[in-house]
Scaffold this motif. Structure first.
Motif, PDB file in Angstrom:
ATOM      1  N   SER A 160       0.834  -1.195   0.000  1.00 22.60           N
ATOM      2  CA  SER A 160       0.000   0.000   0.000  1.00 22.60           C
ATOM      3  C   SER A 160       0.873   1.251   0.000  1.00 22.60           C
ATOM      4  N   CYS A 182      -4.714   3.005  -2.085  1.00 19.07           N
ATOM      5  CA  CYS A 182      -4.060   2.400  -0.921  1.00 19.07           C
ATOM      6  C   CYS A 182      -5.081   1.723  -0.016  1.00 19.07           C
ATOM      7  N   ASN A 202       0.714   6.326   4.319  1.00 20.40           N
ATOM      8  CA  ASN A 202       0.945   6.408   2.882  1.00 20.40           C
ATOM      9  C   ASN A 202       1.074   7.843   2.389  1.00 20.40           C
TER      10      ASN A 202
END
Length: 375
Positions: A160, A182, A202
């Motif tokens: 991710s 993600c 992320n």
């Protein structure tokens, strides 16, 4: 890389108030990156209001988005591997080691649950040691019980994060915009803590990666929940401006962060903007707050943008925080595109399986200056 020229402005009416919005740039195409392995992370349960309940972070979240984006004509692309350095640039070695080995160590405990669930936490006055036991480290590195760690969670979280790096890499190479689907999400993950269905941040990883080519990066979070992890990571920095629009945390998750008076510390003072919204606020209130955030991003002279694209502010999301409509997300996407900044969009929350895909597709279509075909 130089900043993109500011756009032409026009005045739009929202209810009884006025706000200024730039004209939408033409010809923006958002590249879409995804991982086919996201379903390896499938937590079955979590805790809510003292009860064990079904976890909302289901693989169908990403599958539904993929189907909608495919129907909308997007090319769905895989990411090249970027190695561990972009993740290590944000998260501590202790935390990364914990995430990688937590499930294996946990399963050695006789009678342990299938997934890692922390149940004792360092609290005020009791946070002066780093435990050797996995039970203690689980509590040290997880700030709530909403992020169970399964057998494949580490591998999926790394993939991710790699998607976010891929999106940022394409922006560094000159693409106008790229979207990373993600899953798991990331904005509740701090440098050394996870929580709220988040393990690796992320969006923060993407923002840090963009710093290789851009001196000043803005990160805006439109998830219904405050991006407490993202705020924590950049709170003392002046090279990444963080703005979050979210349901007021005075009576809503994450409760202890996201209040308007939180403005940053040290060199970061004034580089953090929280715009909490009252329960049930709809399109007009959200877009007015977004306008304030965009004005600050422009004042910051951002050269690139990361968007934490949560869509759980939708009126039918089970989180019951705000009441943004499908058209509201299209308008949000259009307003962000009108900043005319190289942009990496990173998926965060959204938990209604019947609406999440259309919300995301609408936001990306708005960013591209068109209507979505997703039903």
């Amino acid at each position: 890389m130089s900043a993109i020229a500011p756009p032409i402005r026009r005045c739009l009416a929202l209810g009884t108030s006025l706000y200024w919005a730039p004209e939408h740039p033409a010809g923006v195409v958002v590249k879409v990156f995804f991982s086919p392995h996201h379903a390896g992370h499938r937590p079955a349960q979590t805790f809510r209001h003292g009860r064990v309940v079904a976890n909302r972070d289901l693989p169908a979240r990403a599958d539904n988005i993929l189907a909608a984006l495919r129907a909308d004509g997007h090319a769905l692309l895989n990411a090249a591997p970027h190695g561990p350095k972009p993740v290590a640039a944000i998260h501590t070695p202790e935390y990364l080691d914990f995430l990688q080995h937590a499930w294996g160590e946990w399963r050695k405990i006789e009678g342990a649950s299938e997934d890692v669930f922390p149940y004792i936490f360092p609290v005020r006055g009791m946070d002066n040691a780093y435990p050797s036991s996995i039970v203690g480290r689980a509590g040290y590195h997880m700030h709530d019980c909403w992020a169970p760690i399964g057998e494949h969670t580490w591998a999926v979280a790394i993939e991710s994060a790699n998607l976010a790096v891929e999106a940022a890499s394409h922006v560094l190479r000159g693409e106008a915009a790229a979207y990373a689907l993600c899953r798991p999400s990331g904005h509740h993950a701090f440098a050394d803590m996870g929580g709220g269905n988040c393990f690796l941040n992320n969006a923060a990883i993407a923002a840090q990666h963009l710093r290789q080519g851009f001196g000043r990066v803005a990160l805006i979070d439109i998830d219904v929940h405050h991006g407490n992890g993202s705020q924590g990571i950049f709170y003392c920095r002046d090279d990444v401006f963080f703005a979050s629009l979210h349901r007021d945390p005075i009576d809503y998750h994450p409760y202890f962060a996201g209040h308007a008076h939180e403005r940053g510390e040290g060199r970061g003072l004034g580089f953090n903007l929280n715009l909490p919204l009252p329960k049930g606020a709809g399109d007009d209130a959200f877009l007015a707050a977004l306008e304030a955030a965009c004005a600050r991003i422009q004042a910051f002279q951002a050269e690139a943008l990361v968007v934490s694209l949560g869509v759980d502010a939708h009126e039918d999301d089970p989180t019951e925080g705000l009441k943004v409509t499908f058209d509201g997300f299209r308008r949000i996407g259009a307003r962000l595109a009108a900043l005319r900044l190289p942009t990496a969009l990173v998926q965060e929350g959204g938990y209604n399986m019947d609406t999440i895909a259309r919300c995301v597709a609408g936001a990306l279509a708005g960013f591209e200056g068109r209507e979505t075909q997703a039903a």
